[in-house]
Design an enzyme around this catalytic site. Structure first.
Site, mmCIF file in Angstrom:
data_model
loop_
_atom_site.group_PDB
_atom_site.id
_atom_site.type_symbol
_atom_site.label_atom_id
_atom_site.label_comp_id
_atom_site.label_asym_id
_atom_site.label_seq_id
_atom_site.Cartn_x
_atom_site.Cartn_y
_atom_site.Cartn_z
ATOM 1 N N HIS A 1 160.709 63.223 70.219
ATOM 2 C CA HIS A 1 160.697 63.087 68.759
ATOM 3 C C HIS A 1 161.784 62.150 68.258
ATOM 4 C CE1 HIS A 1 158.725 67.364 68.481
ATOM 5 N NE2 HIS A 1 157.888 66.439 68.895
ATOM 6 N N HIS B 1 157.548 69.150 64.920
ATOM 7 C CA HIS B 1 157.063 67.977 65.643
ATOM 8 C C HIS B 1 156.758 66.914 64.586
ATOM 9 C CE1 HIS B 1 156.251 70.361 69.405
ATOM 10 N NE2 HIS B 1 156.444 71.301 68.513
HETATM 11 C C1 LIG Z 1 154.688 62.867 75.244
HETATM 12 C C2 LIG Z 1 154.745 63.116 73.761
HETATM 13 C C3 LIG Z 1 154.396 64.362 73.246
HETATM 14 C C4 LIG Z 1 154.442 64.596 71.883
HETATM 15 N N1 LIG Z 1 153.986 65.789 71.387
HETATM 16 C C5 LIG Z 1 153.847 65.950 70.051
HETATM 17 C C6 LIG Z 1 153.178 67.092 69.527
HETATM 18 O O1 LIG Z 1 152.707 67.956 70.251
HETATM 19 N N2 LIG Z 1 153.064 67.201 68.177
HETATM 20 C C7 LIG Z 1 153.567 66.249 67.333
HETATM 21 O O2 LIG Z 1 153.476 66.417 66.122
HETATM 22 N N3 LIG Z 1 154.196 65.158 67.819
HETATM 23 C C8 LIG Z 1 154.307 64.975 69.150
HETATM 24 N N4 LIG Z 1 154.867 63.833 69.643
HETATM 25 C C9 LIG Z 1 155.396 62.849 68.681
HETATM 26 C C10 LIG Z 1 154.328 62.051 67.978
HETATM 27 O O3 LIG Z 1 153.253 61.733 68.824
HETATM 28 C C11 LIG Z 1 154.984 60.778 67.464
HETATM 29 O O4 LIG Z 1 156.051 61.155 66.616
HETATM 30 C C12 LIG Z 1 154.026 59.875 66.698
HETATM 31 O O5 LIG Z 1 152.977 59.424 67.520
HETATM 32 C C13 LIG Z 1 154.793 58.680 66.149
HETATM 33 O O6 LIG Z 1 153.908 57.813 65.501
HETATM 34 P P1 LIG Z 1 154.283 56.297 65.288
HETATM 35 O O7 LIG Z 1 153.147 55.666 64.604
HETATM 36 O O8 LIG Z 1 155.636 56.240 64.694
HETATM 37 O O9 LIG Z 1 154.468 55.699 66.771
HETATM 38 P P2 LIG Z 1 153.395 55.572 67.940
HETATM 39 O O10 LIG Z 1 152.309 56.559 67.762
HETATM 40 O O11 LIG Z 1 154.161 55.636 69.212
HETATM 41 O O12 LIG Z 1 152.785 54.129 67.741
HETATM 42 C C14 LIG Z 1 153.501 52.935 67.901
HETATM 43 C C15 LIG Z 1 152.537 51.874 68.389
HETATM 44 O O13 LIG Z 1 153.114 50.591 68.250
HETATM 45 C C16 LIG Z 1 152.845 49.840 69.413
HETATM 46 N N5 LIG Z 1 153.868 48.808 69.513
HETATM 47 C C17 LIG Z 1 155.199 48.972 69.688
HETATM 48 N N6 LIG Z 1 155.813 47.780 69.704
HETATM 49 C C18 LIG Z 1 154.862 46.837 69.531
HETATM 50 C C19 LIG Z 1 154.877 45.416 69.449
HETATM 51 N N7 LIG Z 1 156.003 44.717 69.563
HETATM 52 N N8 LIG Z 1 153.713 44.770 69.263
HETATM 53 C C20 LIG Z 1 152.549 45.456 69.146
HETATM 54 N N9 LIG Z 1 152.483 46.796 69.234
HETATM 55 C C21 LIG Z 1 153.623 47.484 69.407
HETATM 56 C C22 LIG Z 1 152.871 50.867 70.513
HETATM 57 O O14 LIG Z 1 152.242 50.416 71.685
HETATM 58 C C23 LIG Z 1 152.174 52.034 69.853
HETATM 59 O O15 LIG Z 1 150.780 51.970 70.004
HETATM 60 C C24 LIG Z 1 154.866 63.572 71.011
HETATM 61 C C25 LIG Z 1 155.227 62.337 71.510
HETATM 62 C C26 LIG Z 1 155.164 62.091 72.882
HETATM 63 C C27 LIG Z 1 155.550 60.741 73.397
#
Ligand SMILES: Cc1cc2nc3c(=O)[nH]c(=O)nc-3n(C[C@H](O)[C@H](O)[C@H](O)COP(=O)(O)OP(=O)(O)OC[C@H]3O[C@@H](n4cnc5c(N)ncnc54)[C@H](O)[C@@H]3O)c2cc1C
Ligand SMILES: *[C@@H]1O[C@H](CO)[C@@H](O)[C@H](O)[C@H]1NC(C)=O
Ligand SMILES: *[C@@H]1O[C@H](CO)[C@@H](O)[C@H](O)[C@H]1NC(C)=O
Ligand SMILES: *[C@@H]1O[C@H](CO)[C@@H](O)[C@H](O)[C@H]1NC(C)=O
Ligand SMILES: *[C@@H]1O[C@H](CO)[C@@H](O)[C@H](O)[C@H]1NC(C)=O
Ligand SMILES: *[C@@H]1O[C@H](CO)[C@@H](O)[C@H](O)[C@H]1NC(C)=O
Ligand SMILES: *[C@@H]1O[C@H](CO)[C@@H](O)[C@H](O)[C@H]1NC(C)=O
Ligand SMILES: *[C@@H]1O[C@H](CO)[C@@H](O)[C@H](O)[C@H]1NC(C)=O
Length: 674
Positions: free
Chosen positions: A566, A609
């Site tokens: 997180h 989460h």
């Molecule tokens: C193993 C794991 C288990 C988890 N379990 C839970 C859970 O049970 N419940 C919950 O609520 N949360 C959970 N989380 C947390 C939750 O999934 C994340 O907080 C959430 O996905 C964050 O969303 P985001 O859009 O910020 O980032 P992300 O979903 O990580 O998306 C970021 C995206 O940007 C892309 N990216 C990055 N840099 C670049 C670039 N330079 N150019 C192009 N693309 C790029 C990445 O490839 C990715 O697809 C978990 C996370 C993980 C890793």
């Protein structure tokens, strides 16, 4: 008492009366389109097709008059769809550790005996929502209001209108469609919920797995005996107590509901939405002249499919939305010359906008698990059996869901006033010695957050999360996870090469309070284990030999301590003078038309989460952008490197556009109808 086997049979019978489509039988209709090309400019370019990025892409492209491009570094994930779609795939066919994972590690952590900690992040359409554990858990009213208060200058300003509990709750619900557990499940396991606490009609499906394991039936009562009462209405703003949490699960076919399946695959074809996997955003390009308010204007985005391939550029007519997550978004800002001067200079990146907060204020949830042997059946036993039931969508819908949020009084057998005073007394010294980057703004932000969590959250907001895991055969494990760290780190580039991984230094356990809470947390977990009585066998880890404060702390440093995955805070929504990166409209300070909209904007950790709150950020970002967005003056829009195409023409490509390979002047594009 009914055993797990009884309830399993009941569900197998039930299953025959309904039509389930097995995750493994997923059929994608596929259409190859040629000649290939992408447009040379778009109204909106979204950098990162993860949880937040795909929500925003889906919402913005509802307006057929605007054009949207998503650039995602990872692959589409279609090759591994079956493993992602099955909820139990989170354990048994996970993409963690594969090419669909960024596979980050932290730098060696001095307070963890110089161990490095693995930080998986999704590198795939859907991002980390394609690999996460699907817990659907919200922060509390107090935390979400404190986030508003820390950026707000008073009632009625933009911060107060855009954020705060009522608005964030509304947006969390907007993303959801809640389906209650079925009656059989309800009578077997004590699942408390109020349907009004969830959304209805939104894209993301929220429900419970098809069946439950017997040990789950004793979760809330064991916790109650240990001193943590049940929460009968979780997710409406009070998280204190034990409960069976809902998951981001689609009960019509027992699949993972994540940003891609919920927000993109469910759409009819949209000509105005292009999604390009295998496209790493390098940086955004700024115009030579700032606008009349002195802000720099992003005019295009540079990207490449890999380190060797040629760089491409695409023009931006309205806005760039960074949605790369807590590591990707600060990296893209820094590579674009927006960030702390010391970092940019060391990495040999020209400074365009000095913004000390970019990548600072990085926080995370540490966790450590106590493991017992158990004579009871676990999901791990069923999985290992290879039985017919273990292959069904119903079994594969299994996902851990027993959680509890515990307050300081429960951890310390009292309000812990002395502990709180020690923390407050350490505030100034901590701000001088523990903040990785001593820019005055960043230090001010640390102090403001410290005061919030020490004064407000410590007494009144849960400090620890408990999670029970049933995925191993004949073993059960309960994790203790600290929720409000005083240890804060940073992430930064140390090269101008976009294909060099960022440096990640969370500075785990740099503040003494974090270790104290974790140590007490492990003790509380043991008391829950004791309350389970004969359902649990002997303790396997850390083992009965580990009892004193010193022994527990040594175990945490040497072998325990994992993360809940997180990370947050690295593009914090805070006032600029407190090290903020974005304002209450999610606009990056100093830039006219670049927003960050993902899980990096929370100023501090919540006792939750992060997915639910991140869906809310993405929904709210979409609303704000639809209400008012920037128009880049025609003459400064970057031309685009694929000169073959007409600047205003959108290809008639339905659904997801899959970019296979770049030529020098044009792109090879495959459209997938899903
Ligand atoms: C193993 C794991 C288990 C988890 N379990 C839970 C859970 O049970 N419940 C919950 O609520 N949360 C959970 N989380 C947390 C939750 O999934 C994340 O907080 C959430 O996905 C964050 O969303 P985001 O859009 O910020 O980032 P992300 O979903 O990580 O998306 C970021 C995206 O940007 C892309 N990216 C990055 N840099 C670049 C670039 N330079 N150019 C192009 N693309 C790029 C990445 O490839 C990715 O697809 C978990 C996370 C993980 C890793
Ligand atoms: C599951 O059902 C939803 C409709 O509720 C559908 O959109 C989705 O494609 C299905 N997923 C699979 C893997 O069959
Ligand atoms: C961790 O590494 C640092 C730097 O190499 C070293 O000074 C320190 O002694 C190490 N700590 C431990 C506990 O090994
Ligand atoms: C576990 O829960 C079941 C179902 O509620 C109950 O019958 C049983 O007595 C419980 N066992 C223990 C040891 O609490
Ligand atoms: C702390 O938690 C316990 C058990 O859930 C509860 O009884 C108590 O009221 C809580 N205290 C505060 C201050 O919330
Ligand atoms: C949540 O529900 C509980 C119990 O029904 C209630 O006491 C509380 O006021 C609710 N909280 C919010 C923020 O609605
Ligand atoms: C950085 O600025 C210098 C001087 O203006 C210029 O020559 C150089 O090309 C710039 N570097 C990059 C990577 O833009
Ligand atoms: C950048 O940091 C990594 C550690 O994350 C290190 O291995 C590498 O040597 C560093 N590179 C430079 C140029 O300092």
């Amino acid at each position: 008492m009914r055993t797990g086997n009884h309830i399993l049979r009941a569900f197998v019978l039930l299953a025959t009366h309904e039509s389930f489509s097995a995750a493994s039988n997923l059929i994608y209709r596929r259409r190859i389109v040629s000649p290939p090309d992408i447009s040379s400019s778009y109204d909106y370019v979204i950098a990162g097709g993860g949880l937040a990025g795909l929500v925003i892409a889906s919402r913005l492209s509802e307006d057929p008059a605007v054009t949207v491009l998503v650039l995602e570094a990872g692959k589409s994930g279609d090759e591994v769809a079956a493993g992602i779609n099955a909820p139990a795939g989170a354990y048994y066919s996970s993409i963690v550790g594969t090419d669909y994972d960024w596979k980050y590690t932290t730098v060696p952590q001095p307070n963890l005996n110089n161990r490095t900690i693995y930080w998986p992040r999704g590198k795939i359409l859907g991002g980390s929502s394609a690999m996460n554990a699907m817990y659907l858990v919200r922060p509390t009213v107090m935390e979400v209001d404190a986030w508003k208060d820390i950026i707000s200058s008073g009632d009625g300003d933009t911060a107060a209108q855009n954020w705060g509990w009522d608005k964030v709750y509304e947006n969390m619900k907007k993303s959801e469609n809640f389906v209650p557990p079925n009656q059989e499940l309800l009578t077997y396991v004590n699942i408390d919920y109020e349907a009004e606490s969830y959304g209805s009609g939104g894209p993301m499906q929220v429900s419970y797995p098809a069946f439950m394991i017997g040990i789950n039936a004793n979760w809330t009562s064991a916790l109650d005996r240990a001193g943590c009462a049940p929460n009968t209405n979780p997710n409406n703003g009070t998280s204190l107590g034990g409960y069976i949490a809902p998951s981001s699960i689609n009960p019509t076919n027992w699949t993972r509901s994540y940003s891609r399946s919920a927000y993109i695959d469910s759409l009819p074809p949209r000509d105005n939405l292009h999604i390009l996997p295998e496209s790493t955003v390098v940086r955004f390009l700024l115009s030579n002249q700032p606008d009349s308010s002195g802000k720099q204007i992003a005019t295009g985005v540079e990207f490449a499919s890999n380190a060797e391939s040629p760089r491409m550029t695409v023009g931006v007519r309205k806005e760039v939305i960074l949605a790369g997550g807590p590591l990707g978004s600060p990296k893209m800002l820094q590579l674009s010359g927006v960030g702390p001067k010391d970092v940019l200079e060391a990495a040999k990146v020209n400074v365009s906008v000095e913004l000390p907060g970019v990548g600072q204020n990085l926080q995370d949830h540490l966790t450590a698990g106590v493991t017992w042997a158990t004579p009871q059946e676990t999901a791990g036993n069923i999985h290992a059996s290879g039985s017919e039931f273990s292959q069904t969508p119903e079994f594969l819908s299994f996902i851990n869901d027993a959680v509890a949020f515990v307050n300081i009084s429960t951890l310390f057998n009292g309000p812990a006033l002395e502990f709180q005073q020690q923390i407050k007394d350490a505030r100034d010294e901590s701000s001088r010695t523990l903040v990785a980057s001593q820019y005055p703004e960043v230090v001010e932000g640390y102090k403001a957050i410290y005061d919030t969590i020490a004064d407000k959250f410590l007494p009144d907001v849960p400090q620890l999360e408990l999670l029970m895991s049933l995925i191993s055969p004949s073993q059960v494990s309960i994790q203790a996870a600290m929720q409000h760290p005083y240890s804060v780190g940073r992430t930064y580039i140390n090269s101008s090469d976009p294909f060099v991984p960022v440096v990640i230094d969370p500075q785990y356990y740099s503040h003494f309070a974090d270790m104290t809470i974790m140590r007490q947390g492990v003790r509380f977990v043991r008391s829950v284990g004791a309350a389970y009585g004969a359902l649990f066998g002997e303790e396997i880890a850390p083992g009965p030999g580990v009892q004193t404060d010193e022994q527990l702390e040594q175990w945490l440093r040497d072998s325990a301590a994992n993360t809940q995955y997180h990370p947050t805070g690295s593009c914090a929504m805070l006032p600029k003078e407190k090290g903020g990166v974005v304002d209450a409209d999610l606009l990056v300070y100093g830039l006219a038309n670049v927003r960050v909209a993902d899980s990096s904007v929370f100023p501090f950790e919540f006792a939750a989460h992060l997915a639910s709150a991140t869906y809310a950020v993405a929904e709210q970002a979409s609303t704000l952008i639809k209400q008012k967005s920037y128009n880049v003056p025609e003459e400064v829009v970057t031309g685009g490197s694929n000169k073959g195409s007409d600047a205003n023409r959108m290809m008639a490509l339905p659904g997801i556009v899959h970019l296979l390979a770049f030529g020098l002047t044009s792109a090879m594009v495959t459209a997938w109808l899903v």
